[in-house]
Design an enzyme around this catalytic site. Structure first.
Site, PDB file in Angstrom:
ATOM      1  N   LYS A   1       0.838  -1.210   0.000  1.00 32.38           N
ATOM      2  CA  LYS A   1       0.000   0.000   0.000  1.00 32.38           C
ATOM      3  C   LYS A   1       0.871   1.257   0.000  1.00 32.38           C
ATOM      4  CE  LYS A   1      -3.839  -2.389   2.302  1.00 32.38           C
ATOM      5  NZ  LYS A   1      -4.558  -2.662   3.558  1.00 32.38           N
TER       6      LYS A   1
ATOM      7  N   GLN B   1      -4.623  -1.588  10.313  1.00 34.77           N
ATOM      8  CA  GLN B   1      -4.573  -2.880   9.628  1.00 34.77           C
ATOM      9  C   GLN B   1      -5.132  -3.978  10.529  1.00 34.77           C
ATOM     10  OE1 GLN B   1      -3.554  -3.171   6.366  1.00 34.77           O
ATOM     11  NE2 GLN B   1      -4.030  -5.338   6.371  1.00 34.77           N
TER      12      GLN B   1
ATOM     13  N   ASP C   1     -10.959   2.943   4.892  1.00 35.55           N
ATOM     14  CA  ASP C   1     -11.314   1.527   4.741  1.00 35.55           C
ATOM     15  C   ASP C   1     -12.827   1.341   4.591  1.00 35.55           C
ATOM     16  OD1 ASP C   1      -9.216  -0.347   4.749  1.00 35.55           O
ATOM     17  OD2 ASP C   1      -8.885  -0.100   6.913  1.00 35.55           O
TER      18      ASP C   1
HETATM   19  N1  GUN Z   1      -7.001  -6.766   6.675  1.00 35.72           N
HETATM   20  C1  GUN Z   1      -7.364  -7.447   5.560  1.00 35.72           C
HETATM   21  N2  GUN Z   1      -7.876  -6.614   4.639  1.00 35.72           N
HETATM   22  C2  GUN Z   1      -7.841  -5.380   5.187  1.00 35.72           C
HETATM   23  C3  GUN Z   1      -8.233  -4.091   4.711  1.00 35.72           C
HETATM   24  O1  GUN Z   1      -8.738  -3.908   3.594  1.00 35.72           O
HETATM   25  N3  GUN Z   1      -8.033  -3.060   5.563  1.00 35.72           N
HETATM   26  C4  GUN Z   1      -7.497  -3.240   6.805  1.00 35.72           C
HETATM   27  N4  GUN Z   1      -7.363  -2.179   7.579  1.00 35.72           N
HETATM   28  N5  GUN Z   1      -7.131  -4.407   7.270  1.00 35.72           N
HETATM   29  C5  GUN Z   1      -7.296  -5.478   6.455  1.00 35.72           C
END
Ligand code: GUN
Length: 295
Positions: free
Chosen positions: A53, A97, A120
């Site tokens: 990311k 996350q 998110d």
């Molecule tokens: N863990 C797995 N997918 C995601 C996501 O799209 N965002 C976040 N914050 N954690 C994750």
């Protein structure tokens, strides 16, 4: 005839090229978009996702801010960081996350994120806006990545029957919410299958589009789809492979080799939905930054 391969990597690259121009325009107005990354603990998959990311942010000129906390971090400490980020003007949006260490209440942390920075789209306010079709909030990254991947590659979803396998809060439920909206790029008929569904194959065989988001390899096999169906694989699973450099390889939730022979189109893993999820995260950050520019 084997399926068309829907190339998420190339599609996400096209989107990033467009977004790089948006970033430049925002910077020209004195607004430098910034995205924060909160990681508690050492989950190797989470670290890998954050790395990818941040790399995408760097490529298009979004500043990224890293917040790494030890696995023993208390809920109070994590909530204090969330509060700090909610008030930090250089952070347009941020993600915490998931998964969080088991002693932390994930729901409480998500609820503490300022909805205007919740890129998110996990906060109940944004989930609620999504479900009533209010486009003022954010669109959830993976579900919206699936929709945009299909549309950008010429696969219309309007009027189609989409069968989603998996009812998670991150993928299955929000994807269903997006697809049933009465608007362009949506307007699908949606079925959600899950572990309580009696005969999943009965439903997936009716589908024009099958989305596999169950979190297990080989959840969707060739005999579960009709000839020519479009198959979107949201899964990312690590399976042991002594011959692979890291001792594992990544597979989706679909039996790719089998399904490819029968489907009309299929997304690969990796290189399908994953890069689109990241592109949508960047897009949400730009949405938040554009709001800051308009203030
Ligand atoms: N863990 C797995 N997918 C995601 C996501 O799209 N965002 C976040 N914050 N954690 C994750």
């Amino acid at each position: 005839m084997p399926a068309q391969i829907i190339d998420g990597k190339a599609t996400a690259q096209r989107l990033r090229d467009r977004m790089a121009a948006e970033v430049a325009a925002l910077k020209a107005k004195g607004v430098a978009p910034g995205l924060g990354f909160v990681l508690a603990g050492e989950n190797p998959a989470s670290k890998a996702y954050i790395r990818m990311k941040k790399k995408a942010c760097e490529e298009i000129g979004i500043a990224s801010f890293d917040y790494k906390l030890p696995a023993e971090t208390t809920q109070t400490q994590l909530l204090a960081l969330v509060d700090q980020l909610n008030h930090d003007p250089k952070v347009d949006g941020y993600i915490v996350q998931l998964p969080l260490p088991p002693h932390i209440d994930e729901e409480a942390v998500i609820a503490a994120v300022e909805p205007g920075k919740d890129v998110d789209c996990f906060h109940p306010v944004n989930v609620g806006k999504l479900s009533i079709g209010d486009t003022d909030g954010f669109f959830p990254c993976t579900p919206y990545g699936v929709v945009v991947l299909l549309l950008e590659n010429g696969y219309e979803v309007a009027g189609k029957h989409v069968v989603i396998v998996g009812r998670s809060n991150i993928v299955g439920k929000p994807l269903a919410n997006l697809l049933v909206q009465k608007r362009k790029g949506a307007n699908a008929t949606v079925t959600i299958c899950h572990t309580g569904t009696k005969d999943i194959a009965h439903h997936t065989r009716q589908a024009d589009i099958v989305v596999a988001s169950a979190g297990h390899p080989n959840t969707v096999t060739a005999e579960m789809i009709r000839d020519g169906a479009i198959v979107v694989d949201v899964g990312i699973n690590r399976v042991d492979d002594p011959a692979a450099p890291n001792g594992y390889r990544l597979v989706g939730d679909v039996d790719y080799d089998g399904v490819r022979e029968k489907a009309g189109a299929i997304t690969p893993v990796p290189g399908g939905v994953g890069p689109m999820t990241i592109a949508m995260l960047l897009q949400n950050c730009l949405k938040a930054a554009a709001r800051r520019a308009a203030r």
